[in-house]
Design a protein around this motif. Structure first.
Motif, PDB file in Angstrom:
ATOM      1  N   LEU A   1       1.885  -0.444  -7.258  1.00  0.00           N
ATOM      2  CA  LEU A   1       2.680  -1.783  -6.426  1.00  0.00           C
ATOM      3  C   LEU A   1       4.138  -1.579  -6.859  1.00  0.00           C
ATOM      4  O   LEU A   1       4.643  -0.817  -7.445  1.00  0.00           O
ATOM      5  CB  LEU A   1       2.094  -3.006  -7.384  1.00  0.00           C
ATOM      6  N   LEU A   2       4.693  -2.293  -5.684  1.00  0.00           N
ATOM      7  CA  LEU A   2       6.336  -1.950  -5.899  1.00  0.00           C
ATOM      8  C   LEU A   2       7.010  -2.837  -6.917  1.00  0.00           C
ATOM      9  O   LEU A   2       7.804  -2.148  -7.531  1.00  0.00           O
ATOM     10  CB  LEU A   2       6.787  -2.859  -4.334  1.00  0.00           C
ATOM     11  N   SER A   3       6.386  -3.665  -7.525  1.00  0.00           N
ATOM     12  CA  SER A   3       7.013  -4.446  -8.665  1.00  0.00           C
ATOM     13  C   SER A   3       6.193  -3.943  -9.903  1.00  0.00           C
ATOM     14  O   SER A   3       6.655  -4.690 -10.815  1.00  0.00           O
ATOM     15  CB  SER A   3       6.790  -6.048  -8.441  1.00  0.00           C
ATOM     16  N   GLY A   4       5.708  -2.970  -9.894  1.00  0.00           N
ATOM     17  CA  GLY A   4       5.018  -2.399 -11.208  1.00  0.00           C
ATOM     18  C   GLY A   4       3.415  -2.974 -11.213  1.00  0.00           C
ATOM     19  O   GLY A   4       2.955  -3.616 -10.384  1.00  0.00           O
ATOM     20  N   ASN A   5       2.831  -2.249 -12.164  1.00  0.00           N
ATOM     21  CA  ASN A   5       1.513  -2.616 -12.446  1.00  0.00           C
ATOM     22  C   ASN A   5       1.011  -4.098 -12.836  1.00  0.00           C
ATOM     23  O   ASN A   5       2.016  -4.711 -13.539  1.00  0.00           O
ATOM     24  CB  ASN A   5       0.850  -1.718 -13.723  1.00  0.00           C
ATOM     25  N   VAL A   6      -0.008  -4.566 -12.503  1.00  0.00           N
ATOM     26  CA  VAL A   6      -0.263  -5.934 -12.730  1.00  0.00           C
ATOM     27  C   VAL A   6      -1.678  -6.052 -13.205  1.00  0.00           C
ATOM     28  O   VAL A   6      -2.601  -5.666 -12.971  1.00  0.00           O
ATOM     29  CB  VAL A   6      -0.315  -6.642 -11.045  1.00  0.00           C
ATOM     30  N   SER A   7      -1.753  -7.058 -14.439  1.00  0.00           N
ATOM     31  CA  SER A   7      -2.996  -7.680 -14.785  1.00  0.00           C
ATOM     32  C   SER A   7      -2.853  -9.115 -15.117  1.00  0.00           C
ATOM     33  O   SER A   7      -1.505  -9.377 -15.253  1.00  0.00           O
ATOM     34  CB  SER A   7      -3.475  -6.801 -15.949  1.00  0.00           C
ATOM     35  N   PHE A   8      -3.764  -9.782 -15.250  1.00  0.00           N
ATOM     36  CA  PHE A   8      -3.586 -11.211 -15.374  1.00  0.00           C
ATOM     37  C   PHE A   8      -4.326 -11.642 -16.818  1.00  0.00           C
ATOM     38  O   PHE A   8      -5.194 -11.136 -17.460  1.00  0.00           O
ATOM     39  CB  PHE A   8      -4.323 -11.875 -14.384  1.00  0.00           C
TER      40      PHE A   8
END
Length: 384
Positions: free
Chosen positions: A343-350
């Motif tokens: 992702l452009l904004s860095g890795n994502v987890s919730f």
């Protein structure tokens, strides 16, 4: 000739069989595509469309015909909820990218939760978006209880404000954000010399008269660019040069256009990074310009990222389902539990309620109509 005709008919049958084997899979966007906030809503939709364009071939190889369908919520809770019900009724829609406005996200996600349609928001900041702990509601941006204190700290530490006038637009977003700013200011013993909500869009003369009387060091306005831009224009025309600060609702190139020559001494925190602050966004920005003949803004990048979370979630659910088209419930679970990369904004987890585990706030300033990045502020939700 007969042999050729037979060959053509066989090829046609094979092509038809291949086409029929494709199952149509859709993701939706829900954002304002008309009205005063359509600039940001269209950016979200177009960013999501670029992600769909990139993943279409991968989905096709797996027997899925990937499509994006865009719904206009008009930045209105009732309209957004009605559109959410239409989304729920289309069983080929597996998830939603949206919304722009927290006041729309809250009832829309509630309308979708029983149908198990996952939402991934590129923009919603109100605490209550995720504090309700709905299984389908997620966001890739920071919350108001991070953004509010960041704004308050900038007012005191950078602008050296000791007296602040607070305004909000009477929406869930504006009220919630300004409440967090007020709380943080009072904790720092800053005097709040005015605090009011307004739905005014065209004539701010009475509010400006109060501000002139109180002579604050800074003004904080929790709201959206189309309203705040008019306020700033009239404030400057009245000869008041006091700094104006707000949140990510001000994050639009239209703000400076509306404020005109008054577009100076303006500051805002934003959850959507400016494109030039994202090292990986250069190719994205070029593709956006080529595809839509428009310049990508922060919410386009975050619409793209939110869509990639949705699409990677669908692919993960597809694999877990024995390489079959997954159900909405399976997609909802895959999104909440997954880790998303590239992702452009860095890795994502919730976390367990759908907040991004690690987000970033950006402080922007506008001087002479030009936007500049002032600071990056890493933030984490209280609940991990």
């Amino acid at each position: 000739m007969k042999s050729t005709a037979l060959s053509l008919s066989v090829l046609a049958a094979l092509a038809l069989g291949s086409a029929s084997a494709q199952t149509t899979v859709k993701i939706a966007t829900l954002s304002p595509l008309s009205g005063g906030q359509s600039d940001l809503g269209t950016q979200i939709r177009n960013g999501a469309q670029l992600a769909v364009n990139e993943y279409k071939a991968q989905f096709q190889k797996l027997g899925m015909n990937l499509q994006l369908v865009a719904y206009d919520d008009q930045a209105d809770p009732a309209t957004g909820t009605a559109q959410a019900r239409k989304i729920a009724a289309d069983r080929s829609i597996l998830a939603v990218v949206g919304t722009l406005n927290s006041g729309v996200a809250i009832p829309s996600s509630q309308a979708l939760v029983s149908s198990r349609v996952a939402m991934v928001s590129p923009a919603n900041t109100a605490n209550n978006v995720t504090d309700r702990a709905l299984s389908n509601m997620n966001r890739i941006v920071a919350r108001d209880d991070a953004q509010g204190p960041a704004g308050a700290n900038f007012l005191t530490d950078n602008l050296k404000a000791k007296r602040v006038y607070l305004l909000n637009d009477k929406t869930a977003y504006g009220e919630g954000l300004t409440k967090e700013v007020e709380k943080a200011l009072k904790a720092k013993s800053v005097q709040v010399v005015g605090n009011e909500g307004t739905e005014e869009k065209s004539d701010f003369s009475s509010i400006i008269a109060k501000i002139r009387l109180q002579r604050p060091d800074a003004i904080y306005f929790g709201g959206i660019y189309n309203q705040i831009g008019v306020f700033i224009k009239q404030l400057r025309e009245a000869g008041i040069t006091t700094p104006v600060m707000g949140g990510d609702g001000m994050d639009s190139s239209e703000l400076a256009t509306i404020a005109g020559r008054g577009a100076t001494n303006i500051y805002f925190t934003t959850v959507a990074a400016p494109i030039d602050a994202l090292p990986a966004a250069k190719t994205f920005a070029a593709n956006f310009q080529k595809t839509f003949k428009d310049q990508a803004q922060g919410f386009a990048a975050f619409g793209y990222d939110a869509a990639k979370v949705v699409l990677q979630g669908i692919l993960a659910a597809h694999k877990a389902n024995g390489n079959k088209v997954p159900s909405r419930t399976q997609v909802e679970s895959a999104i909440r539990k997954g880790t998303f990369t590239g992702l452009l904004s860095g890795n994502v987890s919730f976390n367990s309620v759908g907040d991004r585990r690690s987000a970033t706030l950006y402080v922007m300033n506008v001087q002479g109509g030009k936007y500049q990045l002032s600071a990056r502020l890493p933030v984490r939700p209280a609940r991990q």
